[in-house]
Scaffold this motif. Sequence first.
Motif, PDB file in Angstrom:
ATOM      1  N   LEU A  94       0.813  -1.206   0.000  1.00 39.92           N
ATOM      2  CA  LEU A  94       0.000   0.000   0.000  1.00 39.92           C
ATOM      3  C   LEU A  94       0.856   1.269   0.000  1.00 39.92           C
ATOM      4  O   LEU A  94       0.647   2.189  -0.783  1.00 39.92           O
ATOM      5  CB  LEU A  94      -0.808  -0.096   1.288  1.00 39.92           C
ATOM      6  CG  LEU A  94      -2.071   0.660   1.466  1.00 39.92           C
ATOM      7  CD1 LEU A  94      -2.939  -0.153   2.378  1.00 39.92           C
ATOM      8  CD2 LEU A  94      -1.755   1.968   2.072  1.00 39.92           C
ATOM      9  N   MET A  95       1.860   1.272   0.883  1.00 40.63           N
ATOM     10  CA  MET A  95       2.707   2.459   0.992  1.00 40.63           C
ATOM     11  C   MET A  95       3.538   2.650  -0.268  1.00 40.63           C
ATOM     12  O   MET A  95       3.740   3.773  -0.728  1.00 40.63           O
ATOM     13  CB  MET A  95       3.628   2.317   2.204  1.00 40.63           C
ATOM     14  CG  MET A  95       2.906   2.424   3.514  1.00 40.63           C
ATOM     15  SD  MET A  95       4.041   2.666   4.882  1.00 40.63           S
ATOM     16  CE  MET A  95       4.030   1.068   5.618  1.00 40.63           C
ATOM     17  N   ILE A  96       4.026   1.545  -0.817  1.00 39.90           N
ATOM     18  CA  ILE A  96       4.874   1.654  -2.009  1.00 39.90           C
ATOM     19  C   ILE A  96       4.066   2.125  -3.210  1.00 39.90           C
ATOM     20  O   ILE A  96       4.512   2.977  -3.977  1.00 39.90           O
ATOM     21  CB  ILE A  96       5.552   0.304  -2.302  1.00 39.90           C
ATOM     22  CG1 ILE A  96       6.592   0.042  -1.224  1.00 39.90           C
ATOM     23  CG2 ILE A  96       6.179   0.284  -3.664  1.00 39.90           C
ATOM     24  CD1 ILE A  96       6.956  -1.382  -1.083  1.00 39.90           C
TER      25      ILE A  96
ATOM     26  N   LEU B 121       1.463   3.935  -3.092  1.00 38.33           N
ATOM     27  CA  LEU B 121       1.177   5.357  -2.864  1.00 38.33           C
ATOM     28  C   LEU B 121       2.369   6.206  -3.320  1.00 38.33           C
ATOM     29  O   LEU B 121       2.205   7.238  -3.977  1.00 38.33           O
ATOM     30  CB  LEU B 121       0.877   5.590  -1.379  1.00 38.33           C
ATOM     31  CG  LEU B 121       0.517   7.010  -0.957  1.00 38.33           C
ATOM     32  CD1 LEU B 121      -0.706   7.498  -1.708  1.00 38.33           C
ATOM     33  CD2 LEU B 121       0.269   7.085   0.539  1.00 38.33           C
TER      34      LEU B 121
END
Lengths: 289, 338
Positions: free
Chosen positions: B134-136, B138
């Motif tokens: 998810l963070m990547i 984003l």
Amino acid sequence: MTLSLIAEQMLNGVQLGVMLFLMSAGLTLVFGIMNFINLTHGSLYMIGAFAGAATQAATGSFLLAILVAPLAAAVAGLALESALLRRFYGRDHLDQVLVTFGSILALNEATRMVFGLTPLRMNLPPALSGHVDIFGIPYPAFRLAILITGLIVAGLLYLVIMRTRIGMWVRAGASNRPIASAMGVNVPLVFAALFGAGAALAGLAGVMAGPILSVQVGMGEPILILALVVTVIGGVGSIRGALVAALLVGVVDTLGRVLLTPALGSMAIFVMMAAILAFRPKGLFPAHG
Amino acid sequence: MAEPATNLSRLREHVPTLLILAALAATPMIALGIGDPFIVKVATRVVVFAIAATALNFVVGYGGLVSLCHAGFFGIGGYVVGILAWHDFNAEPLWFLPGTSDLAIALPAAILVSAIIAAVVGAISLRTSGPYFLMITLAFNQMFYYGAIALQKYGGDDGLQITSTITLGPLDVSNRYRFFYLALVVLALTLLLVGRFVDSRFGMVLRAASKNETRVIAVGVDPWLYRLAAFVISAVLTAVAGALLAAGQQFISPVDMGWDRSGDLVVMAVLGGVGVVWGPAIGAAAFVVLELVLSSWTTHWQFVFGLLIVLIVVSLRGGLADLGRTIFSRNSGEATHG
């Protein structure tokens, strides 16, 4: 491109890195303990900046602004955590994203309702508005003050997390919550304190950025995304990783913007992140085995 | 008797999809009837976002991969169409290729470009999972966003206006109504395609891996390649949606690929229901209409909207699709996809 310009930009990069560390510290530890991605962390940064700007506008005191901002962010953070976010620790990441995304929209708009559309400006205190000579390079005194303050706070934080008993509990919680809990650490209490402290640090970063950037709605998200990049590169849950990655991202981002065009430079850290993850998917210093 | 019963229930599965498409197909008549062409514009927007949300749901709902870079792919599709049209209008070759305003060339180009980028991004991002993914994604979205701003030649921050007439082969599709039906056909194909994938062995591996990755690996299947394929397919369909948006509104800008737009797409999918293929289309319609209505009431509509999203996550976990099924279906307990 003179050497002194590069040196100045290096200092700016370290300064950004230090601020990013203040942002990422809370983010990475909260994630490490609760496995929760707190996207509202950027909103706390914004709340700190606005609280600081409003305090300065009302009292004229920059020092008071610096003190009020972390407090306001901590109060807002704790309120948000206990009223809403707490229910989502056990839920899947899709729900976590949605609830924090909705909260960001609402918080941004609420700030806009209170403070209006025009960005606020924070004035520099007279003592810090000049330049200081560093090895013959004139450098803005305020930036230097931020750099030093940030370094001191980051250093203290690092010592607290790495060298004290409380820090040990936090690290234990971040690397293995069930075991830490079984060994007698009051994880919920440690976590609440940590969440508040993380929010306060985000607020502090916000108010320190105030005089450099303008204080406006939406200021939190770009820095949030940079902090996420720091968290991912450093290894989620690792305070040491956050420190190294924050400095790395700060310097690369700042130099990238100067050496390339600003927009291309902004892409540099993401390329760096992709390169690091291609070799180390868990980041540089993974906290979970 | 078992055979016809299965056929019947399978037919019933398609009823919501057909109802959605029929309702959308009727909107231009309504617009003509009451003489308000604005409705077609809104309906086109609904269809475009329905395509993107359906595509996103393929990885989010069935793959369990919460991607926050789909607005990036959406924008990539839009920029491919915009840039080709720009070169066509200015009669300036793009390296050695001539520009074009023909969607019959621009859409395959958008598909190709987005597939290549998605393969690279997916290969890196899928080395991680869950929240890391998810963070990547984003971060990748933000990279695309800055990439679009860096396109100074094509408007940079201000976005890219399409000044030439958009065609599809020999057909002029700059007509609002004609363009709407073109988009609707693409939506129908998207729903069909994603529905086929979900029911295939490919979809089964994807769903199984999102439920229990260890077991899938133990069976001897490496989910990575399946996930990558799903990610690329989903990104390509999203890019097609973006290409249609750019062609339809004759404009594409970095704002269309901001991180918040990625969040919007996830909200659409969840609002409609990630458990069924047609859910996100309903979600997209509800989202676009809600945005329109709320913003006509107050300039601070995002406040209400944000609270509404929170409320939906707290209370309506299966999305509108689940709500509808609970009301209309007698045997909602038999809902197939989890």
